[in-house]
Design a protein around this motif. Structure first.
Motif, PDB file in Angstrom:
ATOM      1  N   GLU A  55       0.844  -1.190   0.000  1.00  0.00           N
ATOM      2  CA  GLU A  55       0.000   0.000   0.000  1.00  0.00           C
ATOM      3  C   GLU A  55       0.882   1.244   0.000  1.00  0.00           C
ATOM      4  OE1 GLU A  55      -3.335  -0.027   2.755  1.00  0.00           O
ATOM      5  OE2 GLU A  55      -2.757  -2.063   3.308  1.00  0.00           O
ATOM      6  N   ASP A  56       0.281   2.383  -0.360  1.00  0.00           N
ATOM      7  CA  ASP A  56       0.998   3.647  -0.348  1.00  0.00           C
ATOM      8  C   ASP A  56       1.061   4.204   1.058  1.00  0.00           C
ATOM      9  OD1 ASP A  56       1.336   3.493  -3.060  1.00  0.00           O
ATOM     10  OD2 ASP A  56      -0.488   4.615  -3.520  1.00  0.00           O
ATOM     11  N   TRP A  57       2.200   4.787   1.384  1.00  0.00           N
ATOM     12  CA  TRP A  57       2.419   5.390   2.689  1.00  0.00           C
ATOM     13  C   TRP A  57       2.517   6.901   2.520  1.00  0.00           C
ATOM     14  CZ3 TRP A  57       3.758   2.872   7.547  1.00  0.00           C
ATOM     15  CH2 TRP A  57       3.630   1.488   7.499  1.00  0.00           C
ATOM     16  N   ILE A  58       2.138   7.626   3.563  1.00  0.00           N
ATOM     17  CA  ILE A  58       2.169   9.076   3.554  1.00  0.00           C
ATOM     18  C   ILE A  58       2.764   9.552   4.866  1.00  0.00           C
ATOM     19  CG2 ILE A  58      -0.188   9.328   4.476  1.00  0.00           C
ATOM     20  CD1 ILE A  58      -0.507  11.755   2.644  1.00  0.00           C
ATOM     21  N   GLN A  59       3.506  10.680   4.829  1.00  0.00           N
ATOM     22  CA  GLN A  59       4.214  11.177   6.006  1.00  0.00           C
ATOM     23  C   GLN A  59       3.592  12.481   6.482  1.00  0.00           C
ATOM     24  OE1 GLN A  59       8.293  12.278   5.341  1.00  0.00           O
ATOM     25  NE2 GLN A  59       8.882  11.829   7.468  1.00  0.00           N
ATOM     26  N   CYS A  60       3.497  12.628   7.769  1.00  0.00           N
ATOM     27  CA  CYS A  60       2.977  13.859   8.345  1.00  0.00           C
ATOM     28  C   CYS A  60       4.014  14.959   8.203  1.00  0.00           C
ATOM     29  CB  CYS A  60       2.629  13.653   9.820  1.00  0.00           C
ATOM     30  SG  CYS A  60       2.038  15.139  10.642  1.00  0.00           S
ATOM     31  N   SER A  61       3.582  16.124   7.769  1.00  0.00           N
ATOM     32  CA  SER A  61       4.510  17.225   7.525  1.00  0.00           C
ATOM     33  C   SER A  61       5.049  17.824   8.805  1.00  0.00           C
ATOM     34  CB  SER A  61       3.811  18.315   6.709  1.00  0.00           C
ATOM     35  OG  SER A  61       3.369  17.814   5.465  1.00  0.00           O
ATOM     36  N   GLN A  62       4.427  17.576   9.960  1.00  0.00           N
ATOM     37  CA  GLN A  62       4.861  18.197  11.201  1.00  0.00           C
ATOM     38  C   GLN A  62       5.642  17.227  12.082  1.00  0.00           C
ATOM     39  OE1 GLN A  62       1.760  20.260  13.255  1.00  0.00           O
ATOM     40  NE2 GLN A  62       3.032  20.744  15.053  1.00  0.00           N
ATOM     41  N   CYS A  63       5.096  16.085  12.404  1.00  0.00           N
ATOM     42  CA  CYS A  63       5.778  15.131  13.293  1.00  0.00           C
ATOM     43  C   CYS A  63       6.623  14.112  12.546  1.00  0.00           C
ATOM     44  CB  CYS A  63       4.746  14.421  14.171  1.00  0.00           C
ATOM     45  SG  CYS A  63       3.603  13.368  13.232  1.00  0.00           S
TER      46      CYS A  63
ATOM     47  N   CYS B 270      -5.602   4.595   5.350  1.00  0.00           N
ATOM     48  CA  CYS B 270      -6.038   4.673   6.738  1.00  0.00           C
ATOM     49  C   CYS B 270      -6.348   6.112   7.173  1.00  0.00           C
ATOM     50  CB  CYS B 270      -5.003   4.078   7.673  1.00  0.00           C
ATOM     51  SG  CYS B 270      -4.721   2.305   7.423  1.00  0.00           S
ATOM     52  N   THR B 271      -5.871   7.094   6.428  1.00  0.00           N
ATOM     53  CA  THR B 271      -6.065   8.503   6.778  1.00  0.00           C
ATOM     54  C   THR B 271      -7.192   9.104   5.972  1.00  0.00           C
ATOM     55  OG1 THR B 271      -4.450   9.221   5.127  1.00  0.00           O
ATOM     56  CG2 THR B 271      -3.617   8.693   7.341  1.00  0.00           C
ATOM     57  N   SER B 272      -7.562  10.319   6.334  1.00  0.00           N
ATOM     58  CA  SER B 272      -8.601  11.069   5.610  1.00  0.00           C
ATOM     59  C   SER B 272      -8.001  12.077   4.639  1.00  0.00           C
ATOM     60  CB  SER B 272      -9.507  11.798   6.632  1.00  0.00           C
ATOM     61  OG  SER B 272      -8.717  12.674   7.432  1.00  0.00           O
ATOM     62  N   TYR B 273      -6.767  11.808   4.176  1.00  0.00           N
ATOM     63  CA  TYR B 273      -6.081  12.739   3.275  1.00  0.00           C
ATOM     64  C   TYR B 273      -6.770  12.746   1.922  1.00  0.00           C
ATOM     65  CZ  TYR B 273      -2.333  14.901   0.527  1.00  0.00           C
ATOM     66  OH  TYR B 273      -1.626  15.715  -0.317  1.00  0.00           O
ATOM     67  N   ALA B 274      -7.084  13.941   1.419  1.00  0.00           N
ATOM     68  CA  ALA B 274      -7.820  14.093   0.162  1.00  0.00           C
ATOM     69  C   ALA B 274      -6.902  14.122  -1.052  1.00  0.00           C
ATOM     70  CB  ALA B 274      -8.659  15.366   0.201  1.00  0.00           C
ATOM     71  N   GLY B 275      -5.603  14.176  -0.854  1.00  0.00           N
ATOM     72  CA  GLY B 275      -4.668  14.184  -1.983  1.00  0.00           C
ATOM     73  C   GLY B 275      -4.249  15.559  -2.434  1.00  0.00           C
ATOM     74  N   VAL B 276      -4.641  16.606  -1.736  1.00  0.00           N
ATOM     75  CA  VAL B 276      -4.300  17.979  -2.102  1.00  0.00           C
ATOM     76  C   VAL B 276      -3.632  18.644  -0.911  1.00  0.00           C
ATOM     77  CG1 VAL B 276      -5.177  20.198  -2.902  1.00  0.00           C
ATOM     78  CG2 VAL B 276      -6.236  18.068  -3.705  1.00  0.00           C
ATOM     79  N   GLY B 277      -2.458  19.286  -1.151  1.00  0.00           N
ATOM     80  CA  GLY B 277      -1.772  19.999  -0.089  1.00  0.00           C
ATOM     81  C   GLY B 277      -0.993  19.080   0.819  1.00  0.00           C
ATOM     82  N   SER B 278      -0.561  19.617   1.966  1.00  0.00           N
ATOM     83  CA  SER B 278       0.241  18.867   2.929  1.00  0.00           C
ATOM     84  C   SER B 278      -0.654  18.017   3.804  1.00  0.00           C
ATOM     85  CB  SER B 278       1.079  19.826   3.795  1.00  0.00           C
ATOM     86  OG  SER B 278       1.937  20.607   3.002  1.00  0.00           O
ATOM     87  N   TYR B 279      -0.095  16.941   4.340  1.00  0.00           N
ATOM     88  CA  TYR B 279      -0.847  16.033   5.202  1.00  0.00           C
ATOM     89  C   TYR B 279      -0.439  16.258   6.652  1.00  0.00           C
ATOM     90  CZ  TYR B 279      -1.829  11.775   7.801  1.00  0.00           C
ATOM     91  OH  TYR B 279      -2.234  10.884   8.776  1.00  0.00           O
ATOM     92  N   PHE B 280      -1.428  16.340   7.546  1.00  0.00           N
ATOM     93  CA  PHE B 280      -1.193  16.437   8.982  1.00  0.00           C
ATOM     94  C   PHE B 280      -2.028  15.348   9.656  1.00  0.00           C
ATOM     95  CE2 PHE B 280      -0.384  20.689   7.364  1.00  0.00           C
ATOM     96  CZ  PHE B 280       0.811  21.029   7.976  1.00  0.00           C
ATOM     97  N   CYS B 281      -1.403  14.646  10.553  1.00  0.00           N
ATOM     98  CA  CYS B 281      -2.120  13.576  11.264  1.00  0.00           C
ATOM     99  C   CYS B 281      -3.129  14.175  12.263  1.00  0.00           C
ATOM    100  CB  CYS B 281      -1.123  12.656  11.975  1.00  0.00           C
ATOM    101  SG  CYS B 281      -0.161  13.474  13.256  1.00  0.00           S
ATOM    102  N   ASP B 282      -3.932  13.322  12.862  1.00  0.00           N
ATOM    103  CA  ASP B 282      -4.990  13.781  13.763  1.00  0.00           C
ATOM    104  C   ASP B 282      -4.420  14.457  14.991  1.00  0.00           C
ATOM    105  OD1 ASP B 282      -6.773  12.732  11.968  1.00  0.00           O
ATOM    106  OD2 ASP B 282      -7.017  10.834  13.053  1.00  0.00           O
ATOM    107  N   GLU B 283      -3.283  13.956  15.481  1.00  0.00           N
ATOM    108  CA  GLU B 283      -2.680  14.536  16.670  1.00  0.00           C
ATOM    109  C   GLU B 283      -2.138  15.941  16.392  1.00  0.00           C
ATOM    110  OE1 GLU B 283       0.214  11.913  18.192  1.00  0.00           O
ATOM    111  OE2 GLU B 283      -1.207  10.293  18.674  1.00  0.00           O
ATOM    112  N   CYS B 284      -1.548  16.100  15.224  1.00  0.00           N
ATOM    113  CA  CYS B 284      -0.970  17.400  14.882  1.00  0.00           C
ATOM    114  C   CYS B 284      -2.052  18.420  14.549  1.00  0.00           C
ATOM    115  CB  CYS B 284      -0.010  17.275  13.710  1.00  0.00           C
ATOM    116  SG  CYS B 284       1.485  16.304  14.083  1.00  0.00           S
ATOM    117  N   GLU B 285      -3.182  17.978  13.991  1.00  0.00           N
ATOM    118  CA  GLU B 285      -4.256  18.882  13.694  1.00  0.00           C
ATOM    119  C   GLU B 285      -4.900  19.430  14.954  1.00  0.00           C
ATOM    120  OE1 GLU B 285      -6.970  16.967  11.114  1.00  0.00           O
ATOM    121  OE2 GLU B 285      -5.743  17.311   9.291  1.00  0.00           O
ATOM    122  N   ASP B 286      -4.933  18.596  16.011  1.00  0.00           N
ATOM    123  CA  ASP B 286      -5.500  19.045  17.270  1.00  0.00           C
ATOM    124  C   ASP B 286      -4.608  20.070  17.944  1.00  0.00           C
ATOM    125  OD1 ASP B 286      -7.508  17.307  16.744  1.00  0.00           O
ATOM    126  OD2 ASP B 286      -6.683  15.672  17.976  1.00  0.00           O
TER     127      ASP B 286
END
Length: 415
Positions: A383-391, A399-415
């Motif tokens: 499967e494809d893996w994606i990295q959080c831009s902050q942590c 497994c994530t809710s990433y829409a494919g546009v812009g940077s990805y932030f995990c749930d912990e970093c978004e909070d």
């Protein structure tokens, strides 16, 4: 065959027709020093010429340098425009393609003892292609070389005329390398005649063979005194008491007896018969030693350059020179390697940081877990893996809710 050099500027201004009594007479000439171009010419005793071969002083050869050259001409380049071993080998290949010698029709090539003519690759090529090199004796080419005797004199004269005509027709313009072939071609057509080539071989007695073409005066030694030889000989013959003056002791023990003999001769009853003073006794000297010189090269002579002894000697020189070149190149390459090592040791931290980065990266790849499902990272990827831009943590993209546009932030970093 022989080489000659031509310059892009005139060396002898032409004669000018002027009014008698005029003090200042001008002529159009170039103020440039001129650039040298070497031309190799070749002809035989039947009056046939091989097309000229040009050697230009440049790094790269261009075809338009031969614009206006005599038909069939070819050219090469050298650093200073002089002939060298590589340029001579190029001409020799051109000569073999033009003349086409074979086993039943070998070619005898007359040339001087220039070092480029003894280049081992050229000698090897000549032996394989049925060409025999015969060199002239040193300091005799001005009387024996057919091209020097008959061809190059008119050629240089006509070439100077071509240069002067060009300068009058193009005032202010400098003669460059692209004009040399055309100017030389005009002079070569006028001078390269059958009769001139035949006379070039006939005058030194090469063909038809004439061993008596040079008289005794041509083999006489250099003049050592201004006094004529006949006058000096007659004065020696008229000197009285030759017997007494010719007494020379051969050893120091004979010196006393010689002095007594001279005393007896001087005290004779008729001293008028011997009026010449008797010289002092001279001890006989040993053989004179040759003067010391700094000459490193051995004396040259007329010889067959393509013979086995000469080829073996030149082969040894060729191997020695190439060995020196390889040693120099190895030293240069080793010095470069040492410099690179020094540069690397000067910056050890930079290389160590790179190594630590790569090792940590490899280590993190082995210990990766998905942030959502906690599944371990394995290869090959399923499967494809994606990295959080902050942590900088990884997760499956599904497994994530990433829409494919812009940077990805995990749930912990978004909070």
């Amino acid at each position: 065959m022989d080489e000659t050099g031509v310059k892009s500027s005139t060396s002898r201004p032409p004669k000018v027709l002027s009014i008698k009594g005029k003090r200042q007479v001008g002529v159009v000439s170039s103020a440039e020093r001129g650039q040298l171009t070497t031309v190799i010419c070749c002809c035989n005793a039947a009056g046939t010429y091989v097309p000229p071969f040009f050697i230009f002083a440049r790094k790269r050869m261009q075809e338009r340098l031969l614009d206006g050259a005599p038909p069939g001409s070819q050219a090469t380049v050298s650093d200073n425009g002089w002939v060298n071993g590589e340029a001579f080998l190029n001409w020799l290949q051109f000569f073999a393609d033009t003349v086409r010698p074979n086993e039943n029709r070998k070619i005898l090539l007359l040339l001087d003892n220039h070092e480029s003519h003894k280049c081992y690759p050229a000698l090897e090529f000549a032996s394989k292609n049925n060409i025999i090199f015969l060199s002239f004796a040193p300091h005799t080419t001005d009387r024996m070389q057919p091209l020097d005797v008959a061809v190059y004199g008119p050629l240089k004269k006509y070439f100077e005329q071509e240069i002067n005509t060009f300068q009058k027709s193009h005032p202010g313009r400098i003669v460059n390398q692209y004009d040399m072939a055309k100017l030389f071609g005009g002079a070569y057509v006028k001078s390269a005649s059958v009769q001139i080539a035949v006379n070039g071989f006939k005058k030194p007695g090469i063909w038809p063979y004439d061993p008596n073409v040079f008289g005794d005066e041509d083999y006489a030694p250099s003049t050592m005194t201004d006094r004529p030889l006949n006058e000096a000989q007659s004065s020696l013959d008229d000197t009285p008491c030759n017997s007494a003056s010719s007494v020379v002791p051969h050893s120091p023990t004979d010196l006393v007896s010689t002095q007594n003999l001279m005393t007896d001769l001087s005290t004779k009853e008729n001293p008028e018969q011997c009026t010449t003073p008797i010289p002092d006794p001279i001890l006989e000297q040993g053989p004179l030693q040759a003067p010391k010189t700094n000459r490193k090269n051995k004396r040259q002579k007329s010889e067959i350059l393509t013979s086995t002894p000469v080829k073996a000697e030149q082969a040894a020189k060729y191997i020695k020179v190439n060995k020196k070149k390889t040693n120099i190149s190895e030293l240069a390459s080793s010095s470069k390697i040492k410099k690179n090592k020094i540069k690397k040791t000067e910056l050890p931290g930079h290389s160590q940081t790179k190594r630590t980065k790569t090792s940590s990266k490899a280590k993190t790849k082995a210990d990766l877990f998905c942030l959502v499902c906690a599944e371990k990272y394995t290869e090959p990827l399923v499967e494809d893996w994606i990295q959080c831009s902050q942590c900088q943590h990884w997760a499956h993209e599904n497994c994530t809710s990433y829409a494919g546009v812009g940077s990805y932030f995990c749930d912990e970093c978004e909070d």
